[in-house]
Design a protein around this motif. Structure first.
Motif, mmCIF file in Angstrom:
data_model
loop_
_atom_site.group_PDB
_atom_site.id
_atom_site.type_symbol
_atom_site.label_atom_id
_atom_site.label_comp_id
_atom_site.label_asym_id
_atom_site.label_seq_id
_atom_site.Cartn_x
_atom_site.Cartn_y
_atom_site.Cartn_z
ATOM 1 N N GLY A 187 15.500 -7.056 32.253
ATOM 2 C CA GLY A 187 14.160 -7.462 32.664
ATOM 3 C C GLY A 187 13.973 -8.948 32.798
ATOM 4 N N GLY A 188 15.070 -9.716 32.829
ATOM 5 C CA GLY A 188 14.965 -11.158 32.962
ATOM 6 C C GLY A 188 15.590 -11.657 34.248
ATOM 7 N N VAL A 189 15.784 -12.957 34.319
ATOM 8 C CA VAL A 189 16.429 -13.588 35.464
ATOM 9 C C VAL A 189 17.365 -14.660 34.934
ATOM 10 N N LEU A 190 18.312 -15.048 35.764
ATOM 11 C CA LEU A 190 19.147 -16.179 35.414
ATOM 12 C C LEU A 190 18.264 -17.430 35.408
ATOM 13 N N LEU A 191 18.480 -18.302 34.463
ATOM 14 C CA LEU A 191 17.569 -19.403 34.159
ATOM 15 C C LEU A 191 17.197 -20.257 35.374
ATOM 16 N N SER A 192 15.897 -20.462 35.568
ATOM 17 C CA SER A 192 15.378 -21.482 36.485
ATOM 18 C C SER A 192 14.638 -22.509 35.638
ATOM 19 N N MET B 83 34.024 -18.235 39.171
ATOM 20 C CA MET B 83 34.509 -18.815 37.924
ATOM 21 C C MET B 83 33.812 -18.133 36.737
ATOM 22 N N LYS B 84 34.445 -18.213 35.570
ATOM 23 C CA LYS B 84 33.943 -17.511 34.388
ATOM 24 C C LYS B 84 33.268 -18.490 33.428
ATOM 25 N N HIS B 85 32.003 -18.220 33.135
ATOM 26 C CA HIS B 85 31.243 -19.104 32.254
ATOM 27 C C HIS B 85 30.311 -18.288 31.358
ATOM 28 N N ASN B 86 29.663 -18.979 30.441
ATOM 29 C CA ASN B 86 28.545 -18.405 29.696
ATOM 30 C C ASN B 86 27.321 -18.389 30.610
ATOM 31 N N TYR B 87 26.185 -17.938 30.111
ATOM 32 C CA TYR B 87 24.987 -17.939 30.958
ATOM 33 C C TYR B 87 23.723 -17.968 30.104
ATOM 34 N N ILE B 88 22.601 -18.316 30.755
ATOM 35 C CA ILE B 88 21.291 -18.375 30.095
ATOM 36 C C ILE B 88 20.300 -17.530 30.888
ATOM 37 N N CYS B 89 19.638 -16.615 30.198
ATOM 38 C CA CYS B 89 18.613 -15.771 30.828
ATOM 39 C C CYS B 89 17.221 -16.297 30.482
ATOM 40 N N LYS B 90 16.276 -15.931 31.324
ATOM 41 C CA LYS B 90 14.876 -16.325 31.141
ATOM 42 C C LYS B 90 13.997 -15.098 31.336
ATOM 43 N N TYR B 91 12.966 -14.952 30.465
ATOM 44 C CA TYR B 91 12.087 -13.782 30.495
ATOM 45 C C TYR B 91 10.631 -14.217 30.486
ATOM 46 N N GLU B 92 9.763 -13.300 30.849
ATOM 47 C CA GLU B 92 8.330 -13.567 30.808
ATOM 48 C C GLU B 92 7.886 -13.827 29.371
#
Length: 273
Positions: A65-70, A172-181
């Motif tokens: 239910g999130g998105v990749l960080l903006s 490429m392979k990396h970590n990631y950050i999600c963003k939610y309401e």
């Protein structure tokens, strides 16, 4: 009794101090106690083989239910930096590893001057905020964007490789950050989520500080209520015992002695010379 009260007060202060920080897990959603701040998730993988591509990171965020960080502005950038700084604290075992954010380039722009203008947020955000590292973006075949997180790397022309942005190949392979309401209530710690390609034994504990004065005061006061009640009960019991003992310590006068002594002389009966 004074030592007991001091000890209990010390425990209460420790509990209050710890209430200002929230214990979270890498890969767990972190929310704030207001509706102004979105929720975030720092997905860090210690093993390089467990890290994911841009598209895999994007799908992992959307599946929850999130998105990749903006990033909307510099203030939000600084907030994310403060969270990532916790990953480098001594003893966490977390070090280098860039993080995918939701910025990617549309079209086939190469090294032309228009290339930086072709980057857009995957969640549809219209934010024009950018935090490129020196000489970035390099464009070419690098269309997806990461946030640098390489605290052990030697500084480059633009300084340490920390928190600035760099375009990279999307596979490429990396970590990631999600963003939610935003959520009204802060998210309590829960069991580690079963994320795609995220092993449960790779998740590390970090600490981040919650925003807001009122929520912090609440978190300080509530845990200390049982301790304060215990202090009051202990103090009252001590006072009662001391009062009871002092009341029983009355001096006994000679006239109130419980020993019986006869005042008459004993007659010697049956004694004749």
């Amino acid at each position: 009794m004074i030592r007991v009260v001091s000890l209990l007060l010390g425990v209460a202060l420790l509990c209050g101090h710890g209430a200002f920080a929230r214990r979270v897990v890498s890969g767990q959603k972190v929310c704030f106690a207001d509706v102004k701040h979105p929720c975030y998730k720092m997905a860090y993988f210690h093993e390089l083989s467990s890290r994911v591509s841009f598209q895999e990171a994007r799908l992992a965020c959307e599946s929850e239910g999130g998105v990749l960080l903006s990033l909307e502005n510099e203030a939000e950038q600084k907030l994310i930096e403060s969270m990532l700084q916790n990953l480098t604290k001594p003893g966490t075992g977390i070090s280098d590893g860039d993080f995918w954010i939701g910025l990617l380039r549309s079209g086939d722009g190469q090294n032309s001057g228009a290339c930086p203008d072709l980057y857009q947020w995957s969640d549809g955000s219209s934010s024009q905020f950018r935090n490129w590292y020196t000489d970035e973006p390099s464009c070419g075949s690098e269309k997806c964007v990461v946030m640098y997180h390489q605290p052990t790397a030697n500084p480059g022309l633009g300084g340490p490789y920390l928190y600035q942005w760099n375009d990279d190949r999307c596979n490429m392979k990396h970590n990631y950050i999600c963003k939610y309401e935003p959520e009204i209530q802060p998210t309590d710690p829960v069991e580690k989520p079963n994320l795609t390609n995220q092993p449960e034994d790779r998740q590390e504990n970090v600490v981040v500080t919650e925003a807001g004065i009122i929520p912090n005061l609440i978190y300080v006061i509530i845990p200390t209520i049982p301790l304060l009640l215990l202090i009051l009960v202990a103090f009252g019991t001590c006072c009662f015992q001391m009062f009871h003992k002092s009341k029983g310590r009355t001096k006994t006068s000679p006239n109130q002695s419980t020993l019986w002594i006869s005042k008459s002389t004993r007659k010697e009966s049956g004694m004749e010379v």
